[in-house]
Every structure is written in C-alpha cells, then in structure tokens.
Design an enzyme around this catalytic site. Sequence first.
Site, PDB file in Angstrom:
ATOM      1  N   GLY A 154      11.190  -6.949   7.349  1.00  0.00           N
ATOM      2  CA  GLY A 154      10.697  -5.838   6.523  1.00  0.00           C
ATOM      3  C   GLY A 154      11.067  -4.498   7.120  1.00  0.00           C
TER       4      GLY A 154
ATOM      5  N   MET B  41       8.247   2.044   8.574  1.00  0.00           N
ATOM      6  CA  MET B  41       7.350   1.568   9.646  1.00  0.00           C
ATOM      7  C   MET B  41       8.001   0.425  10.418  1.00  0.00           C
ATOM      8  SD  MET B  41       4.221   2.904  10.031  1.00  0.00           S
ATOM      9  CE  MET B  41       2.977   1.682  10.448  1.00  0.00           C
TER      10      MET B  41
ATOM     11  N   VAL C   8       5.763  -6.309   5.719  1.00  0.00           N
ATOM     12  CA  VAL C   8       5.929  -6.086   4.270  1.00  0.00           C
ATOM     13  C   VAL C   8       4.554  -5.844   3.663  1.00  0.00           C
ATOM     14  CG1 VAL C   8       7.955  -7.618   4.251  1.00  0.00           C
ATOM     15  CG2 VAL C   8       5.776  -8.471   3.425  1.00  0.00           C
TER      16      VAL C   8
ATOM     17  N   SER D 244      -1.920   1.163  13.528  1.00  0.00           N
ATOM     18  CA  SER D 244      -2.195   2.517  13.027  1.00  0.00           C
ATOM     19  C   SER D 244      -1.351   3.541  13.760  1.00  0.00           C
ATOM     20  CB  SER D 244      -3.667   2.864  13.207  1.00  0.00           C
ATOM     21  OG  SER D 244      -3.870   4.210  12.829  1.00  0.00           O
TER      22      SER D 244
ATOM     23  N   GLY E 257       0.989   5.572  11.647  1.00  0.00           N
ATOM     24  CA  GLY E 257       2.017   6.025  10.710  1.00  0.00           C
ATOM     25  C   GLY E 257       3.412   5.808  11.290  1.00  0.00           C
TER      26      GLY E 257
ATOM     27  N   HIS F  67     -11.436   1.297  10.648  1.00  0.00           N
ATOM     28  CA  HIS F  67     -10.735   2.463  11.203  1.00  0.00           C
ATOM     29  C   HIS F  67     -10.261   3.362  10.064  1.00  0.00           C
ATOM     30  CE1 HIS F  67      -6.745   4.238  11.795  1.00  0.00           C
ATOM     31  NE2 HIS F  67      -7.078   4.472  13.045  1.00  0.00           N
TER      32      HIS F  67
ATOM     33  N   GLU G 108     -11.302   7.121   9.080  1.00  0.00           N
ATOM     34  CA  GLU G 108     -10.248   8.125   8.838  1.00  0.00           C
ATOM     35  C   GLU G 108     -10.534   8.893   7.529  1.00  0.00           C
ATOM     36  OE1 GLU G 108      -6.297   6.402   9.347  1.00  0.00           O
ATOM     37  OE2 GLU G 108      -5.652   7.502   7.573  1.00  0.00           O
ATOM     38  N   TYR G 109     -10.938   8.180   6.502  1.00  0.00           N
ATOM     39  CA  TYR G 109     -11.312   8.831   5.231  1.00  0.00           C
ATOM     40  C   TYR G 109     -12.414   9.863   5.487  1.00  0.00           C
ATOM     41  CZ  TYR G 109      -9.071   5.714   1.702  1.00  0.00           C
ATOM     42  OH  TYR G 109      -8.203   5.035   0.898  1.00  0.00           O
TER      43      TYR G 109
ATOM     44  N   LYS H  76      -5.082   4.174  -1.102  1.00  0.00           N
ATOM     45  CA  LYS H  76      -4.437   2.865  -1.228  1.00  0.00           C
ATOM     46  C   LYS H  76      -5.429   1.718  -1.244  1.00  0.00           C
ATOM     47  CE  LYS H  76       0.111   3.866   0.694  1.00  0.00           C
ATOM     48  NZ  LYS H  76       0.832   3.746   1.968  1.00  0.00           N
TER      49      LYS H  76
ATOM     50  N   ARG I 258     -12.493  11.562  -3.055  1.00  0.00           N
ATOM     51  CA  ARG I 258     -11.105  11.335  -3.493  1.00  0.00           C
ATOM     52  C   ARG I 258     -11.078  10.928  -4.963  1.00  0.00           C
ATOM     53  NH1 ARG I 258      -7.100   8.621   1.007  1.00  0.00           N
ATOM     54  NH2 ARG I 258      -8.062   9.516   2.849  1.00  0.00           N
TER      55      ARG I 258
ATOM     56  N   ARG J 165     -42.285  -0.900  -7.428  1.00  0.00           N
ATOM     57  CA  ARG J 165     -41.769  -2.270  -7.600  1.00  0.00           C
ATOM     58  C   ARG J 165     -42.915  -3.247  -7.887  1.00  0.00           C
ATOM     59  NH1 ARG J 165     -39.590  -4.619  -3.265  1.00  0.00           N
ATOM     60  NH2 ARG J 165     -38.188  -5.933  -4.467  1.00  0.00           N
TER      61      ARG J 165
HETATM   62  P1  2AM Z   1      13.311  -4.735   0.390  1.00  0.00           P
HETATM   63  O1  2AM Z   1      14.023  -3.654   1.162  1.00  0.00           O
HETATM   64  O2  2AM Z   1      14.181  -5.861   0.065  1.00  0.00           O
HETATM   65  O3  2AM Z   1      12.580  -4.179  -0.827  1.00  0.00           O
HETATM   66  C1  2AM Z   1       8.444  -2.694   2.307  1.00  0.00           C
HETATM   67  O4  2AM Z   1       8.368  -2.820   0.940  1.00  0.00           O
HETATM   68  C2  2AM Z   1       9.317  -3.778   2.907  1.00  0.00           C
HETATM   69  O5  2AM Z   1       8.853  -5.039   2.468  1.00  0.00           O
HETATM   70  C3  2AM Z   1      10.767  -3.692   2.522  1.00  0.00           C
HETATM   71  O6  2AM Z   1      11.496  -3.979   3.672  1.00  0.00           O
HETATM   72  C4  2AM Z   1      10.910  -4.759   1.454  1.00  0.00           C
HETATM   73  O7  2AM Z   1      12.197  -5.327   1.360  1.00  0.00           O
HETATM   74  C5  2AM Z   1       9.950  -5.793   1.967  1.00  0.00           C
HETATM   75  N1  2AM Z   1       9.491  -6.712   0.929  1.00  0.00           N
HETATM   76  C6  2AM Z   1       8.711  -6.421  -0.121  1.00  0.00           C
HETATM   77  N2  2AM Z   1       8.475  -7.524  -0.859  1.00  0.00           N
HETATM   78  C7  2AM Z   1       9.105  -8.540  -0.240  1.00  0.00           C
HETATM   79  C8  2AM Z   1       9.224  -9.939  -0.485  1.00  0.00           C
HETATM   80  N3  2AM Z   1       8.627 -10.506  -1.545  1.00  0.00           N
HETATM   81  N4  2AM Z   1       9.971 -10.668   0.360  1.00  0.00           N
HETATM   82  C9  2AM Z   1      10.570 -10.097   1.419  1.00  0.00           C
HETATM   83  N5  2AM Z   1      10.483  -8.787   1.716  1.00  0.00           N
HETATM   84  C10 2AM Z   1       9.761  -8.026   0.907  1.00  0.00           C
END
Ligand code: 2AM
Length: 502
Positions: A33, A37, A97, A158, A160, A215, A219-220, A289, A316, A474
Amino acid sequence: MTCLSKISFAKPKGAGKDRFQIMSKKSDFGLIGLAVMGQNLVLNVESRGFQVSVYNRTTSVTDEFIAKHPGKALVGAHTLEEFVQSLAMPRKIHIMVKSTAVADSDRDAVDAVIEQLIPLLAKDDIIIDGGNSFYKTTERRDVYLAEKGLRFIGAGVSGGEEGARKGPSIMPGGPASTWEVMKPIFESIAAKVDGEPCVIHIGPGGAGHYVKMIHNGIEYGDMQLICEAYNIFKHAGFTTDEMAAIFNEWNEGAMQSYLIQISGKALEQKDPETGASIVELIVDKAGQKGTGQWTLMNAAENGIVISTINAAVEARILSSKKKARVAASKLLTGPAVNITTAKAELVKKVHDALYASKIISYAQGLDLIKSMGEAKKWGLDLGRIASIWRGGCIIRARFLNSITDAYRENPELSNLMLAPFFIDVLTQTQQNWREVVSLATLNGIPCPAFSASLGYYDSYRAERLPANLLQAQRDFFGAHTYERTDKPEGQMFHTDWPEVIG
Ligand code: 2AM
C-alpha cells in the site's frame, strides 16, 4: 498452507535493475500500500538500516516509488508472490491500505489483501495492519489469522505523513510474543523522546487500534478547544497575526504542543493571491473520517462520560451544516458581542480555560481507556500509553510528561483530575476558566467544548447532584424505586405518588 519453496515464478517483464535494486538478500520488512503514509513509512524503515520490499496494487506506483529512490535498500514487487518470496522469514508484512469495515460482516481492502496473502505465507509469518482499522475488526482478524497459523499485529500509527517518515507514535496490539519479534523494527522507526521510543506493546488483540481510536478522540477534543480559543479572540477583535503570536507564545509554555504550534503557523499563513489570511479564507465546514464517532459510541457502550470529545465531534457535525446555519443566522437572535476585557488579560484567561479544558478532555479519554482495558482485561498501562504520545503523534504535547508522571506515581489513579499536579492546575485555572465560559456565553459565542469540560468538572466534584429529583421522577411515572440517604445502600423504596390528571 502453501509452502513457498514450491512456488516458482518467472521474473515479470520489466523487472530489472530499476525495480530490484538489491536482490541478493531477503528483505527484513515488507509493506503493501504505497499511498503517501505507506511510502513514508517504507523510507523511515529503510533509513534505519533495514531492507524493505514493497508492493502496490497499481504497479506503476511501485515503479515510480522505486525509481524516485535510487540507491536505497528497496525491492519493488509487481506481484504478491514475488513480494512474499523476497522477504526473510518469519515474514513481516505491514499493510497500509484503507480499512472501512465496522460491522462483523463487513469485509474491506485490508481483508482483501489478507485473503490474497494467506495462501502465500508460511506458519508464524507476521501480518501487521497499520491502518486506522476499527478495533473490533482487528479482533476479528486476530482470531481468524491465529486459526490459520499466522501472527497478526493491529497497530495504530499516528503522526500523519511527516510522522510516518521521521518517526511516528506506534500503538501495536497483538500477542506479546509477536510484539517481541517486531520490537527492533518498531522501536527503531518510532519517534524518540528523551531517548525513549514512542512505541510500546499496548496489549492483546484489538488493544492497539482501540487506543489509537481514543487517541483520535482526544485529538478531536484538543483541536476543537483550540478553535474555541481562536473564536473568542476573533470576536474580541484580535487580528490573525495577533492570534498567531499568542499561539506561538503559548507553544513556549505549559501548553506546548504540536496542535498549538500548527495553529500559530496556520494563522500566520497568507494567501499569495489576495494577501489575506488563509485561515479566514477557508470555509468553516469541518470534515471527519469516523474515529471520533467510534469513540463516542464506545464511550456510550462503556457508560463513560467523554463530554469534551462529544462536544468536539458534534461541533464538527454542526459546522458541516453550513446552509442550515446561514439560514438560521437570519432568524435566530443573540446578543451583540461586547468584550471589554483588556487584551492581555483576555489572553491569560483564555489560556487558563484552554489548559483546564484540555486536562478534562484527557481525563475523559484516559478514563474510557481505563474502563475498556479493565473490561477486556487488556492490562493497559495508562502512564506508558501517555508517554508514547509525547512524540511523533498529532497530540504530542509537553503536558503528557505530567500525565505520565501522574500514573507513574499512582498507577491506580481513578481519574487524571485527581492527581496532585492536576488538582493544583485546575485550582489555579478555574476562575479564569469560568470567566471565559461565562464571557463567551453572554456574548453568544459558542464554546461547547469549554463549557462541556467545565460541566464535567463541576459535576464530578459535586458531592450531591440533582439526581435525587430525577429518581423521584422515575419512581413517579414508572415505579423504578430509589435509595434513601438515611437508609442502608441497596435498600430500595417506592412512594405512592399522587395521581396527576391531565
Ligand atoms: P492503489 O494505488 O492500487 O489504489 C491507499 O488507498 C492504498 O491502498 C493505495 O496504495 C491503494 O492501492 C491501496 N489499496 C486500496 N484498496 C486496495 C485493495 N483492495 N487491494 C490492494 N490495495 C488496495
């Protein structure tokens, strides 16, 4: 389980020196992935002397990444087979990922990658999920992979993009024996504070992702509290440059923290096009998120009050209803803002309100971690958890040292507010805290997190709350019974209340 030595594969087309910079030895670590990050984490691991194999679903991303970093101990793989083969055993595969699974039945990209890996791996290989997975999902994967003879770590990371590159705070959960195998790599890539790496084994199963979730909730809270301070200053007529200077100054004192620091820097920033403050040009609609909402749901499940974090999540949500707010602003009235407090005095008061509220936010978050840790028998060490948040992560702050000390002095501390250091700070700051909440309220400036914090403080320290009347209500409508102050605890009473007509 498939034995890897039996798998043979041809070197794929295009595989040459560019992708396979070092192939003579197997890699110490693998990462799947290569979003930002993931890339930064790979560069971090490699920079500590480890050889790293990488795989990304879209192979051009892998090629570009490898091409961008010539001479580094990196191995780019086009297929998962090739990737797995390139790793030394027991294999250590870090998945980066996006995870979206929440419900038991949900399956997401992390599950998809795990499913593809399983037939390629050997007993005791280690899979690490370094994304923001929901802790219950991590628990499911932990059990599932153990059944397959594989080892699994669910690690909250954590910090970023920058943290991933230079040293994040890492919160790994899983079996202690698996942590021991991962420890040298994790300790070398984590941020360091006073020479101590910002990573410890949090606990078994989903403990790591759980602590990362809280955490994020904290942060929020931190972020919203800073925004409320800013909003009061803004209504009091401070310029963005003046506010930047205030945050910069605060960053030299007890409230030194990454979030105060970046708030000061953000307020200094000018738009190159118009010369105006960038912050003032940004639309006031906050995104999220989901980890904040997960924290709220978990607090409700555990019966723990996290009103500051709750206020932050809700702030938010309300901010995102911009259209409704604009319409209501023309219909619902409020007072004219009239703040006459001298600027220097207001700065000191808001400082104290922010500091006190921040303590409450951490007290609540840590209370939740404590409660959940006890319920799950995770054996969590709150002091050490606070200590790994001192560096690398978004909530890194000087006052985490005081939290660490408080739990070192008393590991059984029932609530952070009750540590002598924090009793003292809350005593010193509370008059200004009250004045700020009151000033904001009288001027119609929303301060939901400041006031939620103060409400928690006053409720928690109240020997007697008005819940006696609540119990009467109550019992009145539902015969729910009540205890009496003048009778032994546990003895229940009911009153035959008068009938109410109409
Ligand atoms: P990609 O570049 O092929 O989209 C953040 O989205 C990371 O997760 C990216 O590197 C993305 O690859 C990867 N990713 C997202 N879905 C995935 C999946 N189903 N299988 C493998 N990698 C995945």
